[in-house]
Scaffold this motif. Structure first.
Motif, PDB file in Angstrom:
ATOM      1  N   SER A  36       0.823  -1.208   0.000  1.00 50.69           N
ATOM      2  CA  SER A  36       0.000   0.000   0.000  1.00 50.69           C
ATOM      3  C   SER A  36       0.858   1.259   0.000  1.00 50.69           C
ATOM      4  O   SER A  36       0.569   2.225  -0.708  1.00 50.69           O
ATOM      5  N   LEU A  37       1.936   1.261   0.788  1.00 48.88           N
ATOM      6  CA  LEU A  37       2.816   2.432   0.825  1.00 48.88           C
ATOM      7  C   LEU A  37       3.455   2.685  -0.539  1.00 48.88           C
ATOM      8  O   LEU A  37       3.566   3.829  -0.986  1.00 48.88           O
ATOM      9  N   TYR A  38       3.861   1.618  -1.209  1.00 49.51           N
ATOM     10  CA  TYR A  38       4.431   1.734  -2.557  1.00 49.51           C
ATOM     11  C   TYR A  38       3.425   2.376  -3.508  1.00 49.51           C
ATOM     12  O   TYR A  38       3.761   3.278  -4.287  1.00 49.51           O
ATOM     13  N   TRP A  39       2.189   1.921  -3.440  1.00 50.26           N
ATOM     14  CA  TRP A  39       1.124   2.460  -4.302  1.00 50.26           C
ATOM     15  C   TRP A  39       0.861   3.933  -3.998  1.00 50.26           C
ATOM     16  O   TRP A  39       0.756   4.758  -4.916  1.00 50.26           O
ATOM     17  N   LEU A  40       0.780   4.288  -2.713  1.00 51.11           N
ATOM     18  CA  LEU A  40       0.510   5.673  -2.339  1.00 51.11           C
ATOM     19  C   LEU A  40       1.628   6.607  -2.797  1.00 51.11           C
ATOM     20  O   LEU A  40       1.378   7.738  -3.210  1.00 51.11           O
ATOM     21  N   ILE A  41       2.869   6.138  -2.717  1.00 51.82           N
ATOM     22  CA  ILE A  41       4.025   6.980  -3.017  1.00 51.82           C
ATOM     23  C   ILE A  41       4.295   7.070  -4.518  1.00 51.82           C
ATOM     24  O   ILE A  41       4.549   8.154  -5.057  1.00 51.82           O
ATOM     25  N   THR A  42       4.253   5.933  -5.210  1.00 51.99           N
ATOM     26  CA  THR A  42       4.623   5.925  -6.633  1.00 51.99           C
ATOM     27  C   THR A  42       3.435   6.074  -7.564  1.00 51.99           C
ATOM     28  O   THR A  42       3.597   6.493  -8.715  1.00 51.99           O
ATOM     29  N   GLY A  43       2.243   5.705  -7.104  1.00 60.80           N
ATOM     30  CA  GLY A  43       1.070   5.743  -7.973  1.00 60.80           C
ATOM     31  C   GLY A  43       1.084   4.678  -9.046  1.00 60.80           C
ATOM     32  O   GLY A  43       0.419   4.816 -10.070  1.00 60.80           O
ATOM     33  N   LYS A  44       1.826   3.589  -8.823  1.00 61.36           N
ATOM     34  CA  LYS A  44       1.988   2.561  -9.848  1.00 61.36           C
ATOM     35  C   LYS A  44       1.293   1.256  -9.476  1.00 61.36           C
ATOM     36  O   LYS A  44       1.084   0.956  -8.302  1.00 61.36           O
ATOM     37  N   THR A  45       0.985   0.481 -10.507  1.00 60.61           N
ATOM     38  CA  THR A  45       0.489  -0.870 -10.307  1.00 60.61           C
ATOM     39  C   THR A  45       1.678  -1.809 -10.103  1.00 60.61           C
ATOM     40  O   THR A  45       2.836  -1.424 -10.331  1.00 60.61           O
ATOM     41  N   VAL A  46       1.384  -3.064  -9.719  1.00 65.34           N
ATOM     42  CA  VAL A  46       2.468  -4.035  -9.592  1.00 65.34           C
ATOM     43  C   VAL A  46       3.084  -4.344 -10.956  1.00 65.34           C
ATOM     44  O   VAL A  46       4.221  -4.812 -11.044  1.00 65.34           O
ATOM     45  N   GLY A  47       2.345  -4.063 -12.026  1.00 68.76           N
ATOM     46  CA  GLY A  47       2.876  -4.250 -13.372  1.00 68.76           C
ATOM     47  C   GLY A  47       3.689  -3.073 -13.868  1.00 68.76           C
ATOM     48  O   GLY A  47       4.227  -3.109 -14.975  1.00 68.76           O
ATOM     49  N   GLY A  48       3.769  -1.995 -13.068  1.00 70.19           N
ATOM     50  CA  GLY A  48       4.588  -0.844 -13.433  1.00 70.19           C
ATOM     51  C   GLY A  48       3.852   0.284 -14.117  1.00 70.19           C
ATOM     52  O   GLY A  48       4.462   1.301 -14.461  1.00 70.19           O
ATOM     53  N   LEU A  49       2.535   0.147 -14.325  1.00 68.27           N
ATOM     54  CA  LEU A  49       1.776   1.217 -14.969  1.00 68.27           C
ATOM     55  C   LEU A  49       1.629   2.396 -14.009  1.00 68.27           C
ATOM     56  O   LEU A  49       1.186   2.233 -12.874  1.00 68.27           O
ATOM     57  N   SER A  50       1.973   3.586 -14.456  1.00 62.31           N
ATOM     58  CA  SER A  50       1.829   4.795 -13.648  1.00 62.31           C
ATOM     59  C   SER A  50       0.407   5.326 -13.815  1.00 62.31           C
ATOM     60  O   SER A  50       0.019   5.746 -14.908  1.00 62.31           O
ATOM     61  N   LEU A  51      -0.354   5.311 -12.735  1.00 62.21           N
ATOM     62  CA  LEU A  51      -1.771   5.693 -12.790  1.00 62.21           C
ATOM     63  C   LEU A  51      -2.000   7.168 -12.511  1.00 62.21           C
ATOM     64  O   LEU A  51      -2.842   7.797 -13.147  1.00 62.21           O
ATOM     65  N   TYR A  52      -1.256   7.721 -11.543  1.00 62.10           N
ATOM     66  CA  TYR A  52      -1.609   9.022 -11.008  1.00 62.10           C
ATOM     67  C   TYR A  52      -0.572  10.093 -11.332  1.00 62.10           C
ATOM     68  O   TYR A  52       0.632   9.826 -11.299  1.00 62.10           O
ATOM     69  N   PRO A  53      -1.038  11.306 -11.580  1.00 67.22           N
ATOM     70  CA  PRO A  53      -0.096  12.426 -11.697  1.00 67.22           C
ATOM     71  C   PRO A  53       0.465  12.748 -10.319  1.00 67.22           C
ATOM     72  O   PRO A  53      -0.039  12.286  -9.292  1.00 67.22           O
ATOM     73  N   GLN A  54       1.500  13.564 -10.299  1.00 66.04           N
ATOM     74  CA  GLN A  54       2.169  13.895  -9.037  1.00 66.04           C
ATOM     75  C   GLN A  54       1.196  14.444  -8.000  1.00 66.04           C
ATOM     76  O   GLN A  54       1.310  14.138  -6.802  1.00 66.04           O
ATOM     77  N   GLU A  55       0.219  15.228  -8.438  1.00 69.12           N
ATOM     78  CA  GLU A  55      -0.683  15.870  -7.484  1.00 69.12           C
ATOM     79  C   GLU A  55      -1.608  14.886  -6.769  1.00 69.12           C
ATOM     80  O   GLU A  55      -2.222  15.243  -5.760  1.00 69.12           O
ATOM     81  N   ASN A  56      -1.735  13.663  -7.262  1.00 70.15           N
ATOM     82  CA  ASN A  56      -2.553  12.683  -6.548  1.00 70.15           C
ATOM     83  C   ASN A  56      -1.697  11.597  -5.897  1.00 70.15           C
ATOM     84  O   ASN A  56      -2.207  10.545  -5.516  1.00 70.15           O
ATOM     85  N   ARG A  57      -0.386  11.856  -5.771  1.00 72.83           N
ATOM     86  CA  ARG A  57       0.487  10.930  -5.056  1.00 72.83           C
ATOM     87  C   ARG A  57       0.922  11.570  -3.741  1.00 72.83           C
ATOM     88  O   ARG A  57       0.853  12.785  -3.566  1.00 72.83           O
ATOM     89  N   LEU A  58       1.404  10.736  -2.830  1.00 74.81           N
ATOM     90  CA  LEU A  58       1.840  11.204  -1.521  1.00 74.81           C
ATOM     91  C   LEU A  58       3.337  11.037  -1.374  1.00 74.81           C
ATOM     92  O   LEU A  58       3.935  10.161  -2.009  1.00 74.81           O
TER      93      LEU A  58
END
Length: 304
Positions: free
Chosen positions: A203-225
């Motif tokens: 979960s922390l990885y997802w919140l910080i990077t905004g990526k899936t386990v497959g490496g797809l970047s989902l979120y722009p910087q403004e929706n990441r922590l």
């Protein structure tokens, strides 16, 4: 669980919610449980928290993005209102599973109707998940004093979501930054063990990077922590949802007698390693309750 607690063998703190198991008998379940126990029964290590996340089966929108969004049956409102009214009358905190904004909209209509009849008046309640919640419905959650618990389900279904709904919609699925900006309590988790592992680093990885386990970047910087924000949601943020504000550990400092030491914390490690940094040692009141890797090999430790 009760036996483990009586024997002092629990290794984690648990504030548990009662989850109805019988379609069309949900109200009867909660009526029985409110006679048997009450929120807060137990102690700081193991106690009743409230009701959910299943409150009525007619309001449960599944999270399988491979199939079209489900429409809840017309009976949802009447069944949900009966349960919510009973819980509010008995001052039971509650949570409910909601994936889609369409379900959230209908649930909020019910909550607002009950609140007019029996004020929530500070009762803790929240939605779980909320991947497609709108700004308007975040405002309604805040107005009713509710919160939103988010989990890394998009880590596993992000590609499927983009394929079905498009990358533009995925950019705010869920809109965590907007929730925080609007002042709604937000807590982070994994939705273990049905949807994900209990490993917090996923979960922390997802919140910080905004990526899936497959490496797809989902979120722009403004929706990441950033790392500190993510850890704060996982600790201080989540304490609101178990009605333990101010008791659970606050980021790196703890107000309860518990500590955890990690060999590879999320702070110094590169983002790409955040998802696998899981070697740690945890203690409760001086008792080692978990140790992994080289910690577990120490002759001085007696780990459970």
């Amino acid at each position: 669980m009760n036996e483990l607690h009586r024997n002092g063998e629990l290794s984690i703190r648990l504030a548990y919610n009662l989850f109805t198991q019988r379609p069309k008998q949900e109200l009867a379940d909660f009526q029985n449980w409110t006679k048997m126990t009450k929120p807060g029964d137990g102690d700081d290590f193991y106690r009743v928290n409230g009701a959910g996340e299943m409150l009525v089966f007619s309001a449960a929108d599944f999270e399988d993005i491979l199939v079209p969004r489900p429409d809840m049956l017309p009976v949802m409102e009447s069944e949900l209102k009966a349960v919510i009214r009973h819980l509010v009358e008995n001052r039971w905190p509650f949570r409910i599973h909601t994936t889609y904004n369409e379900t959230i909209e209908r649930a909020l209509n019910v909550y607002e109707e009950v609140n007019r009849e029996i004020p929530f008046d500070g009762l803790h309640w929240f939605f779980d998940h909320c991947e497609t919640i709108s700004d308007r419905n975040i405002e309604r959650v805040k107005a009713l004093g509710g919160g939103i618990a988010v989990q890394n389900r998009m880590t596993f279904q992000g590609e499927y979501f983009v394929e079905r709904y498009g990358s533009q919609q995925a950019k705010r699925t869920p809109p965590i930054r907007r929730m925080l900006e609007m002042g709604v309590p937000v807590g982070a988790g994994t939705d273990a063990t049905r949807v994900s592992s209990y490993n917090p680093y996923l979960s922390l990885y997802w919140l910080i990077t905004g990526k899936t386990v497959g490496g797809l970047s989902l979120y722009p910087q403004e929706n990441r922590l950033d790392r500190e924000e993510a850890l704060k949601l996982y600790t201080m943020g989540s304490s609101w949802f178990s009605t333990e504000d101010g008791k659970k550990e606050r980021s790196l400092l703890a107000s309860w007698p518990t500590w955890r030491f990690s060999l590879a914390t999320i702070f110094p490690s590169p983002k790409r390693k955040s998802s696998v940094s899981n070697r740690y040692l945890q203690s409760w009141v001086g008792k080692i309750v978990y140790a992994s890797d080289e910690f577990s090999n120490s002759h001085r430790l007696r780990c459970q």
